[in-house]
Design a protein around this motif. Structure first.
Motif, short mmCIF file in Angstrom:
data_model
loop_
_atom_site.label_atom_id
_atom_site.label_comp_id
_atom_site.label_asym_id
_atom_site.label_seq_id
_atom_site.Cartn_x
_atom_site.Cartn_y
_atom_site.Cartn_z
N SER A 135 0.83 -1.21 0.00
CA SER A 135 0.00 0.00 0.00
C SER A 135 0.86 1.26 0.00
N ARG A 142 -3.35 1.05 -2.97
CA ARG A 142 -4.11 -0.19 -2.82
C ARG A 142 -3.33 -1.19 -1.99
N ASP A 146 -6.68 -5.64 -2.49
CA ASP A 146 -7.30 -4.76 -3.48
C ASP A 146 -6.74 -5.05 -4.88
N ILE A 152 -10.30 -0.63 -5.83
CA ILE A 152 -9.59 0.55 -5.36
C ILE A 152 -10.46 1.31 -4.36
#
Length: 157
Positions: A135, A142, A146, A152
């Motif tokens: 992330s 994301r 994800d 998203i």
């Protein structure tokens, strides 16, 4: 995927890394998680009371439901909120929503699988740490689950 992309919900590829749709998404997502965890805990408490009463009525047989109360309540909470509106109550409180790769609302199956993968990654610290690092490195902020599900988290409009 299940909805045409429009100007308010652009596809993942169309969201620029510096976009206002991504401002403070990580912080808002974390705070939304806390709110949702509290809501799930309250729902679990209510469910536990119902199961306790059911267990008395069924001479203890209903108490077997205690084994599934946490995953069932959590998954149903996320499933019904994400697949309907694209945001849980916690996400709505912090103005973030989860969208699919085309910018549309999540397919109901993804609304069920996304939180399951999220809770799975939280359950294994190394995997969760990898997801957090992903992330921090991903230009669209994301997490690992994800990316796997082509979703998203963006700011609501």
């Amino acid at each position: 995927m299940n909805q045409a992309t429009d100007s308010t919900n652009p596809a993942i590829a169309d969201i620029n890394p510096g976009s206002d749709r991504l401002n403070n998404v990580r912080t808002s997502r974390s705070l939304a998680f806390v709110v949702d965890a509290i809501a799930i805990a309250i729902l679990m408490g209510i469910s536990s009371i119902v199961i306790g009463i059911l267990g008395i009525i069924t001479f203890g047989l209903g108490w077997l439901l205690y084994f599934i109360v946490w995953p069932a309540v959590a998954l149903l909470y996320y499933f019904f909120t994400l697949s309907q509106t694209g945001a849980t109550p916690g996400m709505a409180m912090f103005s973030v929503e989860l969208r699919d790769a085309d910018g549309g609302k999540l397919h109901p199956i993804i609304g069920l699988v996304h939180p399951a993968l999220f809770w799975f990654t939280i359950g294994f610290l190394p995997l969760f740490l990898i997801s957090v690092v992903v992330s921090l490195l991903d230009d669209k902020k994301r997490m690992l689950h994800d990316i796997v599900l082509r979703a998203i988290m963006v700011r609501s409009r």
